[in-house]
Design a protein around this motif. Structure first.
Motif, PDB file in Angstrom:
ATOM      1  N   ASN A  58       0.811  -1.220   0.000  1.00 52.96           N
ATOM      2  CA  ASN A  58       0.000   0.000   0.000  1.00 52.96           C
ATOM      3  C   ASN A  58       0.844   1.269   0.000  1.00 52.96           C
ATOM      4  O   ASN A  58       0.409   2.308  -0.508  1.00 52.96           O
ATOM      5  CB  ASN A  58      -0.956   0.010   1.198  1.00 52.96           C
ATOM      6  CG  ASN A  58      -2.149  -0.906   0.976  1.00 52.96           C
ATOM      7  OD1 ASN A  58      -2.381  -1.379  -0.131  1.00 52.96           O
ATOM      8  ND2 ASN A  58      -2.901  -1.172   2.031  1.00 52.96           N
ATOM      9  N   THR A  59       2.024   1.190   0.562  1.00 58.60           N
ATOM     10  CA  THR A  59       2.916   2.359   0.543  1.00 58.60           C
ATOM     11  C   THR A  59       3.324   2.651  -0.896  1.00 58.60           C
ATOM     12  O   THR A  59       3.289   3.804  -1.346  1.00 58.60           O
ATOM     13  CB  THR A  59       4.145   2.097   1.439  1.00 58.60           C
ATOM     14  OG1 THR A  59       3.666   1.874   2.771  1.00 58.60           O
ATOM     15  CG2 THR A  59       5.109   3.266   1.417  1.00 58.60           C
ATOM     16  N   ARG A  60       3.654   1.602  -1.641  1.00 57.74           N
ATOM     17  CA  ARG A  60       4.011   1.820  -3.057  1.00 57.74           C
ATOM     18  C   ARG A  60       2.792   2.241  -3.870  1.00 57.74           C
ATOM     19  O   ARG A  60       2.891   3.109  -4.744  1.00 57.74           O
ATOM     20  CB  ARG A  60       4.630   0.543  -3.648  1.00 57.74           C
ATOM     21  CG  ARG A  60       6.003   0.231  -3.060  1.00 57.74           C
ATOM     22  CD  ARG A  60       6.732  -0.779  -3.928  1.00 57.74           C
ATOM     23  NE  ARG A  60       8.085  -1.009  -3.466  1.00 57.74           N
ATOM     24  CZ  ARG A  60       8.488  -2.110  -2.807  1.00 57.74           C
ATOM     25  NH1 ARG A  60       7.652  -3.097  -2.546  1.00 57.74           N
ATOM     26  NH2 ARG A  60       9.750  -2.233  -2.429  1.00 57.74           N
ATOM     27  N   VAL A  61       1.654   1.623  -3.579  1.00 55.85           N
ATOM     28  CA  VAL A  61       0.426   1.991  -4.297  1.00 55.85           C
ATOM     29  C   VAL A  61       0.098   3.478  -4.048  1.00 55.85           C
ATOM     30  O   VAL A  61      -0.333   4.189  -4.959  1.00 55.85           O
ATOM     31  CB  VAL A  61      -0.756   1.079  -3.865  1.00 55.85           C
ATOM     32  CG1 VAL A  61      -2.089   1.602  -4.385  1.00 55.85           C
ATOM     33  CG2 VAL A  61      -0.527  -0.358  -4.357  1.00 55.85           C
ATOM     34  N   SER A  62       0.344   3.935  -2.851  1.00 57.44           N
ATOM     35  CA  SER A  62       0.074   5.342  -2.533  1.00 57.44           C
ATOM     36  C   SER A  62       1.010   6.259  -3.307  1.00 57.44           C
ATOM     37  O   SER A  62       0.571   7.262  -3.884  1.00 57.44           O
ATOM     38  CB  SER A  62       0.237   5.591  -1.030  1.00 57.44           C
ATOM     39  OG  SER A  62      -0.682   4.802  -0.317  1.00 57.44           O
ATOM     40  N   ALA A  63       2.286   5.922  -3.320  1.00 58.38           N
ATOM     41  CA  ALA A  63       3.248   6.741  -4.065  1.00 58.38           C
ATOM     42  C   ALA A  63       2.884   6.744  -5.552  1.00 58.38           C
ATOM     43  O   ALA A  63       2.910   7.798  -6.206  1.00 58.38           O
ATOM     44  CB  ALA A  63       4.662   6.212  -3.853  1.00 58.38           C
ATOM     45  N   ALA A  64       2.508   5.578  -6.075  1.00 57.48           N
ATOM     46  CA  ALA A  64       2.129   5.484  -7.498  1.00 57.48           C
ATOM     47  C   ALA A  64       0.909   6.353  -7.782  1.00 57.48           C
ATOM     48  O   ALA A  64       0.824   7.009  -8.823  1.00 57.48           O
ATOM     49  CB  ALA A  64       1.855   4.024  -7.872  1.00 57.48           C
ATOM     50  N   GLN A  65      -0.033   6.382  -6.844  1.00 60.17           N
ATOM     51  CA  GLN A  65      -1.216   7.228  -7.051  1.00 60.17           C
ATOM     52  C   GLN A  65      -0.851   8.708  -7.063  1.00 60.17           C
ATOM     53  O   GLN A  65      -1.360   9.481  -7.873  1.00 60.17           O
ATOM     54  CB  GLN A  65      -2.258   6.996  -5.950  1.00 60.17           C
ATOM     55  CG  GLN A  65      -3.085   5.758  -6.169  1.00 60.17           C
ATOM     56  CD  GLN A  65      -3.946   5.468  -4.945  1.00 60.17           C
ATOM     57  OE1 GLN A  65      -5.129   5.752  -4.932  1.00 60.17           O
ATOM     58  NE2 GLN A  65      -3.361   4.878  -3.919  1.00 60.17           N
ATOM     59  N   LEU A  66       0.036   9.111  -6.161  1.00 64.41           N
ATOM     60  CA  LEU A  66       0.425  10.525  -6.133  1.00 64.41           C
ATOM     61  C   LEU A  66       1.067  10.920  -7.460  1.00 64.41           C
ATOM     62  O   LEU A  66       0.766  11.985  -8.013  1.00 64.41           O
ATOM     63  CB  LEU A  66       1.375  10.794  -4.963  1.00 64.41           C
ATOM     64  CG  LEU A  66       0.723  10.667  -3.581  1.00 64.41           C
ATOM     65  CD1 LEU A  66       1.763  10.815  -2.472  1.00 64.41           C
ATOM     66  CD2 LEU A  66      -0.386  11.703  -3.404  1.00 64.41           C
ATOM     67  N   LEU A  67       1.909  10.044  -7.986  1.00 56.85           N
ATOM     68  CA  LEU A  67       2.547  10.328  -9.282  1.00 56.85           C
ATOM     69  C   LEU A  67       1.490  10.358 -10.382  1.00 56.85           C
ATOM     70  O   LEU A  67       1.473  11.262 -11.222  1.00 56.85           O
ATOM     71  CB  LEU A  67       3.610   9.272  -9.579  1.00 56.85           C
ATOM     72  CG  LEU A  67       4.841   9.314  -8.646  1.00 56.85           C
ATOM     73  CD1 LEU A  67       5.637   8.022  -8.732  1.00 56.85           C
ATOM     74  CD2 LEU A  67       5.721  10.520  -8.967  1.00 56.85           C
ATOM     75  N   ALA A  68       0.594   9.384 -10.359  1.00 57.05           N
ATOM     76  CA  ALA A  68      -0.433   9.295 -11.401  1.00 57.05           C
ATOM     77  C   ALA A  68      -1.389  10.489 -11.350  1.00 57.05           C
ATOM     78  O   ALA A  68      -1.929  10.904 -12.372  1.00 57.05           O
ATOM     79  CB  ALA A  68      -1.219   7.986 -11.239  1.00 57.05           C
TER      80      ALA A  68
END
Ligand code: TYM
Length: 329
Positions: A58-68
């Protein structure tokens, strides 16, 4: 350039529409003209029990969402909170400065601890104090957040003031940056309470199947009467939908109201479902692209942590010095 800092919890994996409209949208706008620091607050996430595998994902998913969603790692410093140990270190200093009664007055703690089924940890109690440390470490001028964080920002200012008067000017007093129109997005099933991942109901998640979101929007609780008007008091359901519609399209609420004159709630909800789907589909695709290449994602985060540490380490060292710690050579 003025400094901005904000954070978001990775707890749920997917962000919801309240997170985006209340906070992340402003993060994206502010990175243009500000020195922006944005973090995924994994230390805050463990104030309630987390499955280690899920937390890491979820930490990576969160970072990916911020970038997206538009955070540009060349402009803003995007990092994971636990990569910068100064957060926990300044957090301890701030704990020693906080009154027990003062911490007990935090309404979010009262809400969260009341809902919590397992025993409530001390970390949940001291959560806002760590948040103060997050902000003060970067000497932020502004903190873009939703309305629910206002009280934590007040605590942050109180702690900074207290430290400064006891030890000499060290911390800048941060201002909350809260955009009134979208400061509180409401639950679609209960438009009198805020949309929140800890109270599942009418929560629109950015990473769920957009068909599911469109269905939630179509079955949103609306109000008695049939006219489409913005009236937060008497028509909270319709007003919430208009707020979301306006924010996603950039159209004013007045022009939407004019357009829907003579039409029904059903038309508004169907159209908003389509607007949302159109907006979220490319976001989801970009999230997937970032998650398909975890090595590159981790590299972006490592670079962010390095930049964040440069600032954080300086503030922590000055703080330790003021307190009277013997600084290591
Ligand atoms: P979190 O992870 O709960 O939420 C992230 C951001 O989303 C906003 N938000 C909303 N805005 C409008 N309507 C809603 N329904 C809604 N729900 C959530 C929140 O206000 C927040 O801005 N304590 C923080 C994380 C944090 C932090 C920080 C924030 C840790 N350290 C330092 C700023 C600065 C939190 O739990 O956010």
């Amino acid at each position: 350039r003025p400094r901005v800092l904000s954070g978001i919890q990775p707890t749920a994996g997917s962000f919801h529409l309240g997170n985006y409209l209340g906070a992340v949208r402003q993060w994206v706008a502010l990175q243009e003209a500000h020195d922006a620091f944005y973090c995924v607050v994994d230390l805050h996430a463990i104030t309630v029990e987390q499955d280690p595998k899920v937390l890491r994902q979820n930490t990576r998913v969160s970072a990916a969402q911020l970038l997206a969603l538009g955070i540009d790692p060349d402009r803003a410093t995007l990092f994971v909170q636990s990569h910068v140990p100064e957060h926990a270190q300044l957090g301890w200093v701030m704990q020693c400065l906080t009154g027990f009664g003062e911490a007990s007055r935090m309404t979010q703690f009262k809400d969260k601890s009341a809902r919590q089924e397992q025993s409530v940890g001390v970390g949940l109690f001291t959560y806002p104090i760590l948040q103060a440390a997050d902000i003060l470490l970067y000497q932020a001028h502004y903190v873009p957040v939703g309305e629910d964080q206002r009280q934590h920002l007040e605590l942050t200012r109180d702690l900074a003031t207290r430290f400064n008067s006891r030890y000499g000017k060290t911390f800048r007093l941060p201002e909350p940056y809260i955009v009134k129109d979208t400061a509180k997005i409401f639950d679609l099933q209960d438009p009198t309470s805020k949309m929140s991942k800890s109270v599942p109901g009418g929560v629109v998640e950015l990473l769920e199947d957009p068909k599911r979101s469109a269905k939630k929007i179509r079955s949103a609780v609306t109000d008695t009467g049939r006219e489409i008007l913005f009236d937060a008091e008497n028509k909270p359901g319709v007003s919430n939908l208009l707020t979301i519609y306006s924010a996603l399209t950039g159209r004013t609420v007045e022009s939407l109201v004019a357009d829907y004159d003579g039409k029904g709630y059903g038309d508004l909800k169907k159209d908003l479902g389509e607007v949302f789907t159109e907006w979220v589909t490319p976001v989801q695709q970009r999230v997937k692209t970032y998650l398909d290449d975890v090595a590159s994602l981790d590299k972006i985060l490592a670079r962010g942590a390095e930049r964040a540490r440069e600032v954080a380490a300086g503030t922590l060292r000055r703080t330790y010095d003021k307190i009277g710690f013997v600084l290591p050579e």
